[in-house]
Motif scaffolding. Structure first.
Motif, mmCIF file in Angstrom:
data_model
loop_
_atom_site.group_PDB
_atom_site.id
_atom_site.type_symbol
_atom_site.label_atom_id
_atom_site.label_comp_id
_atom_site.label_asym_id
_atom_site.label_seq_id
_atom_site.Cartn_x
_atom_site.Cartn_y
_atom_site.Cartn_z
ATOM 1 N N ARG A 94 -2.777 -6.558 -0.339
ATOM 2 C CA ARG A 94 -3.948 -6.538 0.545
ATOM 3 C C ARG A 94 -3.824 -7.644 1.567
ATOM 4 O O ARG A 94 -3.369 -8.748 1.242
ATOM 5 N N SER A 95 -4.215 -7.354 2.800
ATOM 6 C CA SER A 95 -4.120 -8.368 3.843
ATOM 7 C C SER A 95 -5.373 -8.389 4.704
ATOM 8 O O SER A 95 -5.910 -7.332 5.037
ATOM 9 N N THR A 96 -5.818 -9.579 5.023
ATOM 10 C CA THR A 96 -6.895 -9.771 5.990
ATOM 11 C C THR A 96 -6.242 -10.119 7.315
ATOM 12 O O THR A 96 -5.546 -11.125 7.425
ATOM 13 N N VAL A 97 -6.462 -9.235 8.285
ATOM 14 C CA VAL A 97 -5.719 -9.329 9.545
ATOM 15 C C VAL A 97 -6.689 -9.310 10.718
ATOM 16 O O VAL A 97 -7.676 -8.563 10.701
ATOM 17 N N TRP A 98 -6.381 -10.105 11.704
ATOM 18 C CA TRP A 98 -7.133 -10.033 12.962
ATOM 19 C C TRP A 98 -6.300 -9.259 13.970
ATOM 20 O O TRP A 98 -5.115 -9.577 14.192
ATOM 21 N N THR A 99 -6.918 -8.245 14.561
ATOM 22 C CA THR A 99 -6.288 -7.507 15.651
ATOM 23 C C THR A 99 -7.216 -7.532 16.854
ATOM 24 O O THR A 99 -8.441 -7.682 16.711
ATOM 25 N N LEU A 100 -6.643 -7.349 18.028
ATOM 26 C CA LEU A 100 -7.422 -7.390 19.264
ATOM 27 C C LEU A 100 -8.458 -6.270 19.295
ATOM 28 O O LEU A 100 -9.569 -6.440 19.795
ATOM 29 N N ILE A 101 -8.086 -5.110 18.740
ATOM 30 C CA ILE A 101 -8.961 -3.937 18.830
ATOM 31 C C ILE A 101 -10.070 -3.966 17.782
ATOM 32 O O ILE A 101 -11.230 -3.674 18.078
ATOM 33 N N ARG A 102 -9.727 -4.348 16.532
ATOM 34 C CA ARG A 102 -10.701 -4.226 15.443
ATOM 35 C C ARG A 102 -11.252 -5.551 14.961
ATOM 36 O O ARG A 102 -12.110 -5.585 14.073
ATOM 37 N N GLY A 103 -10.743 -6.631 15.522
ATOM 38 C CA GLY A 103 -11.186 -7.912 15.016
ATOM 39 C C GLY A 103 -10.617 -8.140 13.623
ATOM 40 O O GLY A 103 -9.516 -7.687 13.309
ATOM 41 N N THR A 104 -11.369 -8.804 12.764
ATOM 42 C CA THR A 104 -10.917 -9.091 11.407
ATOM 43 C C THR A 104 -11.223 -7.919 10.480
ATOM 44 O O THR A 104 -12.357 -7.453 10.421
ATOM 45 N N ASP A 105 -10.221 -7.455 9.771
ATOM 46 C CA ASP A 105 -10.396 -6.320 8.864
ATOM 47 C C ASP A 105 -9.442 -6.457 7.687
ATOM 48 O O ASP A 105 -8.515 -7.266 7.721
ATOM 49 N N ILE A 106 -9.696 -5.677 6.659
ATOM 50 C CA ILE A 106 -8.888 -5.719 5.446
ATOM 51 C C ILE A 106 -8.068 -4.444 5.344
ATOM 52 O O ILE A 106 -8.583 -3.342 5.571
ATOM 53 N N TYR A 107 -6.798 -4.607 4.990
ATOM 54 C CA TYR A 107 -5.883 -3.488 4.877
ATOM 55 C C TYR A 107 -5.233 -3.506 3.492
ATOM 56 O O TYR A 107 -4.969 -4.580 2.933
ATOM 57 N N TRP A 108 -4.944 -2.314 2.980
ATOM 58 C CA TRP A 108 -4.318 -2.166 1.675
ATOM 59 C C TRP A 108 -2.993 -1.423 1.800
ATOM 60 O O TRP A 108 -2.872 -0.487 2.582
ATOM 61 N N GLY A 109 -2.043 -1.832 0.982
ATOM 62 C CA GLY A 109 -0.802 -1.096 0.868
ATOM 63 C C GLY A 109 -0.956 0.037 -0.132
ATOM 64 O O GLY A 109 -2.000 0.215 -0.764
ATOM 65 N N GLN A 110 0.110 0.785 -0.330
ATOM 66 C CA GLN A 110 0.054 1.997 -1.136
ATOM 67 C C GLN A 110 0.224 1.750 -2.620
ATOM 68 O O GLN A 110 -0.033 2.647 -3.406
ATOM 69 N N GLY A 111 0.629 0.574 -3.017
ATOM 70 C CA GLY A 111 0.794 0.298 -4.440
ATOM 71 C C GLY A 111 2.218 0.524 -4.908
ATOM 72 O O GLY A 111 2.914 1.426 -4.423
ATOM 73 N N THR A 112 2.648 -0.291 -5.846
ATOM 74 C CA THR A 112 3.965 -0.139 -6.457
ATOM 75 C C THR A 112 3.805 -0.314 -7.968
ATOM 76 O O THR A 112 3.116 -1.230 -8.425
ATOM 77 N N GLN A 113 4.430 0.567 -8.730
ATOM 78 C CA GLN A 113 4.253 0.584 -10.175
ATOM 79 C C GLN A 113 5.142 -0.464 -10.841
ATOM 80 O O GLN A 113 6.345 -0.536 -10.579
ATOM 81 N N VAL A 114 4.538 -1.243 -11.714
ATOM 82 C CA VAL A 114 5.272 -2.192 -12.557
ATOM 83 C C VAL A 114 5.028 -1.795 -14.010
ATOM 84 O O VAL A 114 3.875 -1.704 -14.435
ATOM 85 N N THR A 115 6.101 -1.541 -14.724
ATOM 86 C CA THR A 115 6.002 -1.170 -16.132
ATOM 87 C C THR A 115 6.830 -2.145 -16.961
ATOM 88 O O THR A 115 8.024 -2.314 -16.693
ATOM 89 N N VAL A 116 6.183 -2.769 -17.925
ATOM 90 C CA VAL A 116 6.859 -3.743 -18.781
ATOM 91 C C VAL A 116 6.913 -3.171 -20.194
ATOM 92 O O VAL A 116 5.869 -2.915 -20.806
ATOM 93 N N SER A 117 8.112 -2.975 -20.698
ATOM 94 C CA SER A 117 8.278 -2.414 -22.038
ATOM 95 C C SER A 117 8.402 -3.536 -23.070
ATOM 96 O O SER A 117 8.928 -4.608 -22.789
ATOM 97 N N SER A 118 7.902 -3.250 -24.246
ATOM 98 C CA SER A 118 7.925 -4.270 -25.320
ATOM 99 C C SER A 118 9.209 -4.201 -26.133
ATOM 100 O O SER A 118 10.010 -3.291 -25.979
#
Length: 118
Positions: A94-118
């Motif tokens: 997740r990133s809080t970004v300032w752009t000229l058009i939208r000002g300050t806004d929050i953006y999310w990435g698509q996610g990446t799976q982490v699997t830890v086996s025991s």
């Protein structure tokens, strides 16, 4: 603004992974970057965050995970060591970004799976 997360995978308990998050687009400035995770049946939770005010690491991963940034490349990283099965989740950037058009806004990435086996 687009965020692309990568670096997830399957690892044995005690192992390490490094996640990367790349921000692209019409970025004026990046105010903060953070990593969240969501395990099945659970709410999304903050793992680590980085801003000009410093870093914030969740107690559950403190001492094992480290967040870092490369501001010149608009990148954020999450180094995860001593992984545990309970770290298994989809990790989101997740990133809080300032752009000229939208000002300050929050953006999310698509996610990446982490699997830890025991």
């Amino acid at each position: 603004v687009q965020l692309q997360a990568s670096g997830g995978g399957l690892v044995q308990a005690g192992g390490s992974l490094r996640l990367s998050c790349a921000a692209s687009g019409s970025i004026g400035s990046i105010i903060a970057m953070a990593w969240y995770r969501q395990a099945p049946g659970r709410q999304r939770e903050l793992v680590a965050a980085s801003s000009s005010e410093g870093t914030n690491i969740a107690d559950s991963v403190k001492g094992r995970f480290t967040i870092s940034r490369d501001n010149a490349k608009n990148m954020a990283y999450l180094q995860m060591n001593s992984l545990k099965p309970e770290d298994t989740a989809v990790y989101y950037c997740r990133s809080t970004v300032w752009t000229l058009i939208r000002g300050t806004d929050i953006y999310w990435g698509q996610g990446t799976q982490v699997t830890v086996s025991s």
